[in-house]
Structure formats: C-alpha cells, structure tokens
Design an enzyme around this catalytic site. Structure first.
Site, PDB file in Angstrom:
ATOM      1  N   LYS A  54       5.891  64.431  50.112  1.00  0.00           N
ATOM      2  CA  LYS A  54       7.316  64.077  50.157  1.00  0.00           C
ATOM      3  C   LYS A  54       7.837  63.745  48.754  1.00  0.00           C
ATOM      4  O   LYS A  54       8.933  64.121  48.371  1.00  0.00           O
ATOM      5  CB  LYS A  54       7.533  62.868  51.072  1.00  0.00           C
ATOM      6  CG  LYS A  54       7.349  63.139  52.562  1.00  0.00           C
ATOM      7  CD  LYS A  54       7.735  61.884  53.342  1.00  0.00           C
ATOM      8  CE  LYS A  54       7.390  61.977  54.809  1.00  0.00           C
ATOM      9  NZ  LYS A  54       7.670  60.713  55.528  1.00  0.00           N
ATOM     10  N   ASP A  66      12.644  58.018  58.135  1.00  0.00           N
ATOM     11  CA  ASP A  66      11.881  57.853  59.368  1.00  0.00           C
ATOM     12  C   ASP A  66      12.179  59.048  60.264  1.00  0.00           C
ATOM     13  O   ASP A  66      13.332  59.469  60.367  1.00  0.00           O
ATOM     14  CB  ASP A  66      12.260  56.540  60.071  1.00  0.00           C
ATOM     15  CG  ASP A  66      11.159  56.081  61.020  1.00  0.00           C
ATOM     16  OD1 ASP A  66       9.971  56.259  60.688  1.00  0.00           O
ATOM     17  OD2 ASP A  66      11.471  55.570  62.098  1.00  0.00           O
TER      18      ASP A  66
HETATM   19  P1  IMP Z   1       7.338  59.768  59.519  1.00  0.00           P
HETATM   20  O1  IMP Z   1       8.495  58.870  59.832  1.00  0.00           O
HETATM   21  O2  IMP Z   1       7.713  60.863  58.554  1.00  0.00           O
HETATM   22  O3  IMP Z   1       6.115  59.026  59.105  1.00  0.00           O
HETATM   23  O4  IMP Z   1       6.981  60.526  60.885  1.00  0.00           O
HETATM   24  C1  IMP Z   1       6.567  59.860  62.069  1.00  0.00           C
HETATM   25  C2  IMP Z   1       5.753  60.789  62.946  1.00  0.00           C
HETATM   26  O5  IMP Z   1       6.566  61.881  63.401  1.00  0.00           O
HETATM   27  C3  IMP Z   1       4.558  61.447  62.243  1.00  0.00           C
HETATM   28  O6  IMP Z   1       3.421  60.656  62.358  1.00  0.00           O
HETATM   29  C4  IMP Z   1       4.402  62.748  63.011  1.00  0.00           C
HETATM   30  O7  IMP Z   1       3.670  62.553  64.185  1.00  0.00           O
HETATM   31  C5  IMP Z   1       5.841  63.096  63.403  1.00  0.00           C
HETATM   32  N1  IMP Z   1       6.453  64.008  62.408  1.00  0.00           N
HETATM   33  C6  IMP Z   1       7.265  63.652  61.386  1.00  0.00           C
HETATM   34  N2  IMP Z   1       7.663  64.733  60.708  1.00  0.00           N
HETATM   35  C7  IMP Z   1       7.075  65.790  61.308  1.00  0.00           C
HETATM   36  C8  IMP Z   1       7.097  67.186  61.048  1.00  0.00           C
HETATM   37  O8  IMP Z   1       7.746  67.691  60.117  1.00  0.00           O
HETATM   38  N3  IMP Z   1       6.370  67.960  61.880  1.00  0.00           N
HETATM   39  C9  IMP Z   1       5.649  67.461  62.915  1.00  0.00           C
HETATM   40  N4  IMP Z   1       5.572  66.176  63.193  1.00  0.00           N
HETATM   41  C10 IMP Z   1       6.297  65.337  62.393  1.00  0.00           C
END
Ligand code: IMP
Length: 195
Positions: free
Chosen positions: A15, A70
């Site tokens: 990221k 998020d």
């Molecule tokens: P975060 O807020 O980016 O940490 O995402 C939270 C959760 O959503 C992650 O642990 C993944 O399980 C799911 N997630 C977030 N972004 C993606 C993506 O681009 N593809 C698939 N799963 C995602």
C-alpha cells in the site's frame, strides 16, 4: 522546498509503495517510520468509523497529519456481511482460507451472488477531516479461482470481467478496485490543494 509530511497509518509495504508513487509532492511515512508499534483500536461498527479512529489516534497522539484506510466485503444475500468484520470473519485475524470457506458455506447455492468491496479513507490535515470512499461491485464465485492477490480475491469477480481478482495483475486490479478508487480520490484532492 520541504515536502509536507503525511502519515499513512499502515505498515503494509504494498500500500505504501502504491501511494508514494502517486503522491510525489508529499513525504509519506508509515507507522514504523514514526515509531508507532502499538495496536491501534479498530472498534467502530463501520468502515468509515474505523478509518476515523485510526487517523485520529495518530493525529492526537503524535500531532501529525495522517490518513488511514479500512476495507470490507459486503455480500447482499448475507445482510452485507462480513463488512467491517472481513479480516476476522472466521475468528482469527486475517485467516484468508478460513474466511473464504465460511463465506462460501454461508452463501451455499444462493443464486444471489451480488457483493461489493468498499474502502473508506479518513484524512486529517491541518485540523480538518475529510472522508473518501471507493466501491467495486461484483459477484461471489462458487469456488476459488486464481492464485494472486490476498483476502477474498479468489472468490470475487468484479462486474464486467470474467476473471476473479486473484487472476488479475496488480495493475489490472488496482485500476478497478475499491482501494484504487478511494486512493485516486484522495490523491486528486491532495494534489489539487483543496485543503
Ligand atoms: P484492510 O482494512 O485493508 O486491512 O482489509 C480488511 C480485510 O478485508 C482484509 O483482511 C481482507 O480479508 C479483506 N480485503 C481488503 N482488501 C481486499 C482486497 O483487495 N481483496 C480481497 N480482500 C480484501
């Protein structure tokens, strides 16, 4: 001229790389760069709420301008679950295989496979707060396809495509993804000096 310093409340190197390449007028630093190694509370019941909690934690504790993101997957037939609980849907944090298995089990052979990924970004800059959102609509496949990506990528097929996110290159996914769209809005806003 000194670049304006902005904390991106993450330690996800992927990221960080993506965002630094798009915001060359800013000095983007990670949580590790500011020596923040604690667990930031993510106790809100919305994505936006969690993004705000994280950004406020950094701004209040370190006195720095900051943005945080998020993301959640909302499945229509499951009352928009797992949503804000996407990372820990099957219990343990970020167990991608268990999370996908639970989702497929709960959906069974329901013909309504509609779903969307949503990303919320909260930006604290010069005493003001701004929110950005990115959505990617699609469907949940009946089984996993592809080896790339992370999270729910192997079972998510974006609208207008015949491949899952896990079958796409990083660039291809980034151009249409929820996070890509939210980051694009943040970048346009920052680069246009709208703050
Ligand atoms: P975060 O807020 O980016 O940490 O995402 C939270 C959760 O959503 C992650 O642990 C993944 O399980 C799911 N997630 C977030 N972004 C993606 C993506 O681009 N593809 C698939 N799963 C995602």
């Amino acid at each position: 001229m000194n670049k304006l310093k902005l904390v991106f409340a993450t330690n996800n190197q992927h990221k960080l790389m993506e965002v630094r390449a798009m915001l060359t007028n800013f000095e983007i630093v990670s949580l590790a760069d500011i020596n923040c190694f604690e667990d930031i509370p993510e106790t809100a019941d919305t994505l936006e709420g969690n993004a705000v909690l994280k950004a406020n934690f950094i701004t209040e504790k370190y006195g720095l301008d900051c943005f945080s993101d998020d993301t959640g997957l909302e499945v229509e037939a499951l009352n928009n679950e797992p949503g804000v609980y996407s990372a820990r849907y099957a219990g343990e944090e970020n167990n991608f295989e268990a999370n996908m298995a639970k989702l497929l089990k709960n959906l069974k052979n329901n013909p309504n496979r509609k779903a969307q990924f949503k990303t919320a970004i909260a930006l604290n800059i010069r005493g003001k707060q701004f929110i950005f959102e990115g959505i990617c609509k699609g469907t949940i496949l009946t089984e996993k396809k592809g080896e790339r990506g992370f999270g729910y990528d192997p079972i998510f097929m974006p609208e207008g495509y015949k491949t899952s996110f896990a079958e796409m290159s990083l660039n291809e996914k980034g151009n249409i993804s929820h996070r890509g769209k939210a980051i694009e809005k943040l970048v346009t806003f920052l680069n246009q000096n709208h703050w």
